[in-house]
Design an enzyme around this catalytic site. Structure first.
Site, mmCIF file in Angstrom:
data_model
loop_
_atom_site.group_PDB
_atom_site.id
_atom_site.type_symbol
_atom_site.label_atom_id
_atom_site.label_comp_id
_atom_site.label_asym_id
_atom_site.label_seq_id
_atom_site.Cartn_x
_atom_site.Cartn_y
_atom_site.Cartn_z
ATOM 1 N N ASN A 455 -4.060 -2.892 -4.917
ATOM 2 C CA ASN A 455 -2.740 -2.996 -5.404
ATOM 3 C C ASN A 455 -1.824 -3.217 -4.544
ATOM 4 O O ASN A 455 -1.920 -3.638 -3.422
ATOM 5 C CB ASN A 455 -2.403 -1.328 -6.027
ATOM 6 C CG ASN A 455 -2.435 -0.515 -5.025
ATOM 7 O OD1 ASN A 455 -3.184 -0.505 -4.014
ATOM 8 N ND2 ASN A 455 -1.370 0.448 -5.066
ATOM 9 N N CYS A 457 0.209 -1.601 -2.535
ATOM 10 C CA CYS A 457 0.225 -0.850 -1.347
ATOM 11 C C CYS A 457 -1.250 -0.544 -0.719
ATOM 12 O O CYS A 457 -1.317 -0.074 0.293
ATOM 13 C CB CYS A 457 1.036 0.420 -1.151
ATOM 14 S SG CYS A 457 2.745 0.206 -1.910
ATOM 15 N N GLU A 459 -3.965 0.967 -1.564
ATOM 16 C CA GLU A 459 -4.313 2.395 -1.548
ATOM 17 C C GLU A 459 -5.043 2.632 -2.743
ATOM 18 O O GLU A 459 -5.907 3.847 -3.088
ATOM 19 C CB GLU A 459 -3.668 3.545 -1.019
ATOM 20 C CG GLU A 459 -2.541 4.225 -2.247
ATOM 21 C CD GLU A 459 -1.638 3.053 -2.843
ATOM 22 O OE1 GLU A 459 -0.737 3.679 -3.868
ATOM 23 O OE2 GLU A 459 -1.223 2.070 -2.276
#
Length: 748
Positions: A455, A457, A459
Site C-alpha cells: 500500500n 506506506c 505496512e
C-alpha cells in the site's frame, strides 16, 4: 483591576475596549499552570509588542510565538504553554460563534467566573443537534436518545485538552475538527458512532472508546478521526487495486483511484500486468507506449483529486523488477530526462522476488520481459506468481528466450539493476521496495489469492484481484508513550473491537473494497511512541532489541487473541476455512518457528488450537504505519523508530513549530537520535518486530553522510533486511553533508 484607559484594543467581537494588562497575565498564568516555566519571561516578551488598537487575537498570536521561541531542550514545557494559548483562542472563538463552549449556555457565565473549565451534558446535546442540522454530523448519531446523549455528555473532560502541545492542538484543529467543534466533542461523537454496533451495551462501549481516544491511549488513523462523524464516510486508510492490460481496466482503475482519494484513502496500484513499451497493440508491434504514460495519468489524478480536502492525493504505483519498463520506471522522478516521461507526484514501488536477490548476490544476469508477450505466447500471467511457482515460470521464460521464441526481452546484471534502484532511492527517497515472496509466504490467505504489491506506506496488504477485491484496511495505533505494560491486554482488545466495528459502518468508495471488507475483514493495529516507551523504561533503543521484541510479542498475542474472542461472539471471517489460521499457523508461521523466538511460548500453542477450532474474526490484524502526523497529535515519537532528533522543527503555514519527545526533560540520554544511528540497528530491530506483525511495517532509513555512510553499507542493509524477513522498505531519507567543524550539540 489595573486598566490602562488611554490604550485600547479590539476584542474578538470587533468591539473597542480598554487594554487590561491584568487579564493578559491571568491567561498566561492559566496557560503555565503545572508546567516548569517562568511566566514572567512571557510577560516581558509581550509587553514590548502591545500598542494602541491591537486586536486581542494579535495579542494571543504574539504570546504563542513568544512561547514557541522560548521552547528549548532545557525548557521544553513552553510548547505546552503555546498549545494552551492556542486552545484558549479556540474556546473563545467557538463560544462567540455558537454561544457556548463546553459549558451550558445558561451556566456558562457563572462557571467562567468561578474559574472552572467544566462541561455540561446539555451543551453536548445542543452541539450534536446543531451539527446534524448543518450537515457536519451523520444523522445516525441521533439514533441515540436525548437521555443517552446527556449521559454521554457527562463524560466530557475538557481538562484533557490541556495535555496538547502546540504542534498537536494546531494540527488537530486545522486538519481534523469540523466547524465550531471542540476536541473532546469530536472524540465523544466518534466513540458513540463506533459503539452503535454494540446493541444494548453501546453506551458502555462508547465510554471505553471515548476514554481510550481522548486520553491518547489509542491513536485513530486519519479517515476515522477526520471523517467518521460525517455522512457516508469511508473509514479505511489503505487500499490496493490492480490494473489489467486493457483500456477498460486501466481507466476503471484511474476512476477507482480518484474515488478512493476523494474519500480520504491512500492507494497502491499494481501496474505489472501492463504491456511494455514496444509491445503489440491490435497486432501492431511497437504500438505500445508502455507503463510510463499510464503512470502520468495516475500522477495527474492524484494531483487533481485530493483526500477530502484534508491532504494531497497519494498514490504508489508498483512494477515488478522483471518488467521490461523497469529502468524507465526508475527514472520517472529523477531530475534529468524527457519531462514527458516523468511522474513526480506519485510514489514508485519496485516489487522484488527472492530469485532476483539471489542473482544479485551471485552477480548473475536477470531477464527483463514483456508481460503481454509472456501471456500470449507462453500462457503465463507472471504478475500473479510468487515463490516456487514464480521461479519455475521464470525458468520457462528464460528457456524460451534461449530458444529465440521471445522477441521483447533484455538482459541486465541483477546487481547493476539493484545499484540503479539504490541510486534513485538516494537521490529521491524512492522507490519503495516490497519483497513479494516473503509477503506471500506469510499471507494467511494464500490459499485463495496473492498479494501483488504494498500500500501507500508499505505496512498494509492482503489479497487483491482485478474487478473482484481491492485491499482495504482500517487502522489504529497503540500509543506506547501513554500505555503501561499491564494495560496492553485491555487496549489491544479494545482496538480490535473498535476496528471491527468500523468495518461495519464504513461506506466503501468502490465495490471491490466492499467485497474485500465482507470476505476478509482486514484490520491494522499499529504502534506509536516506541522510542518514548524505551526512554520511560530507561532503555536505549540500540541496546534493547530483546525487550522491544518481547513487547511486540505481547501485543501480537493480545491482539490475535482478541480477534479470536470476537470470532466466538460474532463469527469468523468468511475465508477462514483453508487459511493458515485454520491450520494452526499464526503470523504466517508454524508453532515450531514461533517457538524459536518466543519469550513465552506455551500460550501460543493454546491459542493456535483455539483458533483452529473456533476461528478468528479478522484475516489480518497488525500493521505498523509511519504515523508522522498522528505522532504530533498524540504527543509522542512516530511509529517504532527512534526520534529523528531530540529537538526539531515542523514546517507549518505560520512558521516552524518546535517538537521534542514527551519525556525529554527527565530521560534526555535515553532518546537516541535516528540521524546518528547505524541503520543496521533499524534493520535488526524491525526484523525482530516483523516476526510478530502479520502484515507489514513502514521502515524508513536515514542516510547521514556526516557519520560516514557508504553505498556498500546501504547495499548490506538491504541484503540484511531481505535475509532477516523484513517485508518492505519505505522511504530513504538522505541528509545534507555538514560543512561546520563542530556539531551544534557539542558547540559551546
Amino acid at each position: 483591576m489595573s486598566v490602562v484607559s488611554e490604550r485600547w484594543v479590539i476584542n474578538r467581537r470587533g468591539e473597542k475596549v480598554d487594554l487590561d494588562i491584568s487579564r493578559i497575565k491571568e491567561v498566561i498564568k492559566w496557560a503555565a499552570e503545572g508546567l516548569d516555566v517562568n511566566q514572567v519571561q512571557l510577560e516581558s516578551e509581550i509587553k514590548v509588542r502591545l500598542h494602541c488598537g491591537i486586536s486581542t487575537k494579535e495579542i494571543q498570536n504574539n504570546l504563542i510565538e513568544a512561547a514557541l521561541r522560548l521552547t528549548s531542550l532545557q525548557n521544553p514545557d513552553w510548547r505546552f504553554v503555546a498549545g494552551r494559548l492556542f486552545l484558549w483562542g479556540m474556546l473563545k472563538d467557538i463560544s462567540i460563534n455558537r454561544g457556548y463552549g463546553y459549558e451550558n449556555k445558561e451556566e456558562g457565565r457563572s462557571k467562567k467566573e468561578e474559574g472552572r473549565n467544566n462541561s455540561h451534558p446539555s451543551s453536548f446535546v445542543t452541539h450534536v443537534q446543531n451539527q446534524v442540522t448543518k450537515g457536519y454530523y451523520d444523522r445516525k448519531i441521533l439514533d441515540y436518545s436525548v437521555e443517552d446523549l446527556i449521559e454521554a455528555g457527562s463524560w466530557l473532560d475538557p481538562a484533557r485538552d490541556l495535555d496538547y502541545d502546540y504542534a498537536g492542538i494546531y494540527l488537530l484543529q486545522k486538519r481534523y475538527l469540523t466547524t465550531d467543534e471542540l476536541p473532546q466533542e469530536a472524540y465523544l461523537v466518534i466513540a458513540l458512532l463506533l459503539a452503535q454496533q454494540e446493541g444494548e451495551k453501546c453506551l458502555e462501549w462508547a465510554k471505553k472508546f471515548y476514554d481510550a481516544i481522548s486520553l491518547r491511549k489509542i491513536s485513530l488513523a486519519t479517515p476515522i478521526l477526520a471523517y467518521l462523524r460525517r455522512p457516508n464516510a469511508n473509514l479505511a486508510s489503505c487500499f490496493i487495486v490492480a490494473m489489467e492490460d486493457s483500456l477498460e481496466s486501466i481507466f476503471k482503475t484511474v476512476q477507482d483511484v480518484a474515488r478512493i482519494s476523494k474519500h480520504g484513502g491512500g492507494v497502491g496500484v499494481d501496474a505489472t500486468r501492463i504491456r511494455a513499451a514496444g509491445s503489440w497493440v491490435n497486432g501492431v508491434k511497437n504500438a505500445s507506449k508502455g507503463v510510463i504514460p499510464w503512470c502520468s495519468v495516475l500522477n495527474a489524478t492524484s494531483v487533481a483529486v485530493d483526500q477530502g480536502g484534508k491532504r494531497a492525493g497519494a498514490v504508489t504505483v508498483a512494477l515488478n523488477s522483471w518488467h521490461l519498463d523497469i529502468e524507465a520506471f526508475l527514472e520517472m522522478q529523477t531530475e534529468n530526462g524527457d519531462p514527458r516521461r516523468k511522474a513526480r507526484d506519485i510514489f514508485p514501488q519496485v516489487v522484488i522476488h527472492d530469485e532476483f536477490m539471489r542473482r544479485v548476490e551471485g552477480d548473475e544476469l536477470w531477464s527483463l520481459v514483456d508481460p503481454y508477450e509472456i501471456r500470449t505466447k507462453l500462457g503465463i500471467e507472471l504478475a500473479e506468481l510468487w515463490g516456487e511457482e514464480f521461479e519455475e515460470a521464470y525458468e520457462k521464460i528464460e528457456d524460451a528466450i534461449a530458444r529465440e521464441e521471445l522477441t521483447l526481452w533484455r538482459e541486465v546484471r541483477a546487481k547493476e539493476l539493484l545499484k540503479q534502484i539504490m541510486k534513485v532511492r538516494l537521490e529521491t527517497g524512492l522507490p519503495y521496495i516490497l519483497f513479494k515472496d516473503e509477503v506471500n509466504r506469510r499471507n494467511p490467505n494464500n490459499h485463495i489469492g496473492q498479494i501483488p504489491c504494498g500500500n501507500l506506506c508499505q505496512e498494509s496488504y492482503s489479497n487483491v484481484a482485478p474487478n473482484m477485491f481491492a485491499h482495504t484496511c482500517n487502522l489504529v495505533s497503540l500509543n506506547l508513550a501513554n500505555i503501561n505494560r499491564e494495560e496492553l491486554d485491555y487496549f489491544c482488545e479494545l482496538s480490535v473491537r473498535l476496528l471491527d466495528n468500523s468495518i461495519d459502518i464504513t461506506t466503501a468508495p468502490i465495490k471491490e473494497s466492499t467485497n474485500h471488507n465482507t470476505m476478509y475483514r482486514t484490520i491494522g493495529i499499529g504502534i506509536i511512541g516506541l522510542a518514548d516507551w524505551c526512554a520511560k523504561n530507561n532503555l536505549k533503543y540500540s541496546h534493547s532489541i530483546y525487550e522491544i521484541e518481547g513487547l511486540h510479542e505481547d501485543i501480537a498475542f493480545y491482539s490475535i487473541r482478541a480477534s479470536h474472542h470476537l470470532a466466538k461472539e460474532r463469527g469468523a471471517y468468511p475465508c477462514f476455512s483453508g487459511s493458515q489460521w485454520s491450520q494452526g499457523r499464526l503470523l504466517g508461521r508454524s508453532l515450531q518457528e514461533i517457538a524459536v523466538y518466543s519469550q513465552n511460548f506455551p500460550r501460543w500453542s493454546t491459542l493456535a488450537k483455539a483458533i483452529e477450532e473456533e476461528g478468528i474474526r479478522n484475516s489480518q490484524i497488525l500493521a505498523i504505519a509511519p504515523n508522522t502526523g498522528s505522532a504530533l497529535i498524540q504527543g509522542c515519537t512516530p511509529s517504532i523508530l527512534p526520534t529523528f532528533s531530540r529537538l526539531h522543527y515542523e514546517a507549518r503555514a505560520k512558521g516552524s513549530i518546535p517538537v521534542c519527545p514527551q519525556f525529554i526533560k527527565n530521560k534526555f540520554w535515553f532518546y537516541e537520535e535516528n540521524k546518528e544511528l547505524d541503520q543496521q540497528v533499524i534493520v535488526d530491530t524491525v526484523a525482530a518486530i516483523q516476526r510478530w506483525v502479520d502484515t507489514g511495517i513502514s521502515m524508513e532509513w536515514v542516510v547521514n553522510p556526516n557519520i560516514g555512510v557508504s553505498p556498500k553499507q546501504i547495499y548490506e542493509w538491504m541484503l540484511s533486511a531481505w535475509k532477516q524477513g523484513v517485508k518492505a522498505l519505505y522511504y530513504l531519507r538522505s541528509l545534507q553533508k555538514e560543512t561546520k567543524e563542530n556539531c551544534d550539540a557539542c558547540a559551546n
